[in-house]
Write a protein that holds these residues in place. Structure first.
Motif, short mmCIF file in Angstrom:
data_model
loop_
_atom_site.label_atom_id
_atom_site.label_comp_id
_atom_site.label_asym_id
_atom_site.label_seq_id
_atom_site.Cartn_x
_atom_site.Cartn_y
_atom_site.Cartn_z
N THR A 9 -3.63 -3.56 -1.63
CA THR A 9 -2.64 -3.00 -2.53
C THR A 9 -1.85 -1.90 -1.83
N LEU A 10 -0.53 -1.93 -2.01
CA LEU A 10 0.29 -0.76 -1.65
C LEU A 10 0.19 0.18 -2.84
N GLN A 11 -0.66 1.19 -2.71
CA GLN A 11 -0.94 2.08 -3.85
C GLN A 11 0.27 2.89 -4.26
N GLY A 12 0.93 3.51 -3.28
CA GLY A 12 2.08 4.36 -3.60
C GLY A 12 2.45 5.23 -2.43
N ALA A 13 3.15 6.32 -2.72
CA ALA A 13 3.64 7.22 -1.68
C ALA A 13 3.59 8.66 -2.17
N SER A 41 6.05 -10.86 3.76
CA SER A 41 6.90 -9.70 3.50
C SER A 41 7.23 -9.63 2.02
N GLY A 42 7.71 -8.46 1.62
CA GLY A 42 8.06 -8.29 0.22
C GLY A 42 8.65 -6.92 -0.05
N GLN A 43 8.86 -6.63 -1.33
CA GLN A 43 9.41 -5.35 -1.73
C GLN A 43 8.76 -4.93 -3.03
N THR A 44 8.48 -3.65 -3.14
CA THR A 44 7.89 -3.11 -4.37
C THR A 44 9.00 -2.83 -5.39
N GLN A 45 8.59 -2.51 -6.59
CA GLN A 45 9.53 -2.05 -7.59
C GLN A 45 9.85 -0.59 -7.32
N VAL A 46 10.89 -0.08 -7.97
CA VAL A 46 11.23 1.34 -7.88
C VAL A 46 10.44 2.07 -8.96
N ASP A 47 9.66 3.06 -8.54
CA ASP A 47 8.93 3.88 -9.50
C ASP A 47 9.75 5.13 -9.78
N VAL A 48 9.90 5.48 -11.04
CA VAL A 48 10.62 6.68 -11.42
C VAL A 48 9.65 7.58 -12.19
N ARG A 54 5.04 14.14 -8.20
CA ARG A 54 5.50 13.95 -6.83
C ARG A 54 4.86 12.73 -6.19
N TYR A 55 4.08 11.96 -6.94
CA TYR A 55 3.42 10.78 -6.40
C TYR A 55 4.08 9.53 -6.97
N THR A 56 4.49 8.64 -6.08
CA THR A 56 5.10 7.38 -6.47
C THR A 56 4.00 6.33 -6.58
N VAL A 57 3.96 5.60 -7.69
CA VAL A 57 2.94 4.56 -7.90
C VAL A 57 3.61 3.19 -7.82
N TRP A 58 3.08 2.33 -6.92
CA TRP A 58 3.58 0.97 -6.81
C TRP A 58 2.53 -0.05 -7.26
N SER A 59 1.30 0.10 -6.82
CA SER A 59 0.23 -0.88 -7.11
C SER A 59 0.70 -2.30 -6.83
N HIS A 60 1.29 -2.49 -5.67
CA HIS A 60 1.86 -3.77 -5.27
C HIS A 60 0.83 -4.58 -4.47
N PRO A 61 0.55 -5.82 -4.87
CA PRO A 61 -0.49 -6.60 -4.18
C PRO A 61 -0.04 -7.16 -2.83
N ILE A 62 -1.02 -7.27 -1.92
CA ILE A 62 -0.83 -7.90 -0.61
C ILE A 62 -1.96 -8.90 -0.44
N ASP A 63 -1.65 -10.09 0.02
CA ASP A 63 -2.67 -11.12 0.22
C ASP A 63 -2.18 -12.12 1.25
N ILE A 158 2.65 6.72 3.02
CA ILE A 158 2.41 5.56 2.16
C ILE A 158 0.91 5.35 2.10
N HIS A 159 0.38 5.09 0.92
CA HIS A 159 -1.05 4.91 0.73
C HIS A 159 -1.34 3.42 0.49
N VAL A 160 -2.21 2.87 1.33
CA VAL A 160 -2.52 1.44 1.31
C VAL A 160 -4.02 1.25 1.27
N THR A 161 -4.48 0.31 0.47
CA THR A 161 -5.88 -0.10 0.48
C THR A 161 -5.92 -1.56 0.94
N LEU A 162 -6.66 -1.83 2.03
CA LEU A 162 -6.75 -3.19 2.57
C LEU A 162 -8.21 -3.59 2.70
N SER A 163 -8.53 -4.77 2.20
CA SER A 163 -9.85 -5.36 2.42
C SER A 163 -9.68 -6.46 3.46
#
Length: 176
Positions: A9-13, A41-48, A54-63, A158-163
């Motif tokens: 998951t791309l957690q956020g920034a 490849s891909g793109q996350t949504q815009v978090d507002v 001050r923390y941007t949340v994406w929770s975007h999956p990677i697989d 950028i904060h990422v969690t990878l298994s």
């Protein structure tokens, strides 16, 4: 063939001057690596986030699932971060990359980002119009060949969690 599975998951920034961010991401691998499944490849949504956040949340999956004949060109995860202003314009906020971990298990990664500083005129232009200098070649993000010549400004993380799961490497004499 040896196989590599990356699920995460791309957690956020965090640490950016503004938090209205989105990110483009891509896996970059050598010629011996072949994508079996997933999106490279891909793109996350815009978090507002709210005014005080001050923390941007994406929770975007990677697989992704790769096969390989060589360890050369081990995959990297490359990022471009953009800020979307109130007019819907995207301003470059940073580039960054991280090597995919070589050990199986779950990894929490922080990817430091930067952007080109440009000339003094570029910086004035950026301040008033939001047009920051950008790279002509995205290869400079992850290849160190000419990157040392760039003048850059440190941005956020950028904060990422990878298994990571691997299979078949031990058949080729590689212990991960």
């Amino acid at each position: 063939m040896a196989e590599l599975f990356c699920i995460g998951t791309l957690q956020g920034a965090s640490g950016y001057p503004h938090a209205e961010l989105c990110a483009k991401w891509a896996f970059v691998a050598g010629d011996a690596w072949e994508l079996v499944e997933g999106e490279e490849s891909g793109q996350t949504q815009v978090d507002v986030p709210g005014e005080d956040e001050r923390y941007t949340v994406w929770s975007h999956p990677i697989d992704v699932h790769y096969t390989t004949r060589s360890l050369s060109g081990w995959p990297k995860l490359v990022f471009q971060v953009f800020r979307q202003d109130m007019f819907g314009r995207n301003e470059l906020y940073g580039y960054g990359f991280v090597h995919v971990p070589t050990t199986p298990g779950t990894h929490v990664l922080e990817v430091a980002t930067w952007r080109p500083a440009g000339t003094l005129m570029d910086q004035v232009w950026s301040f008033f119009l939001g047009a920051t200098p950008q790279l002509k070649s995205m290869d400079l993000i992850h290849n160190p060949s000419d990157r040392f010549r760039l003048h850059t400004i440190a941005m956020g993380k950028i904060h990422v969690t990878l298994s990571i799961a691997v299979r078949g490497f031990e058949k080729h004499g590689v212990s991960l």
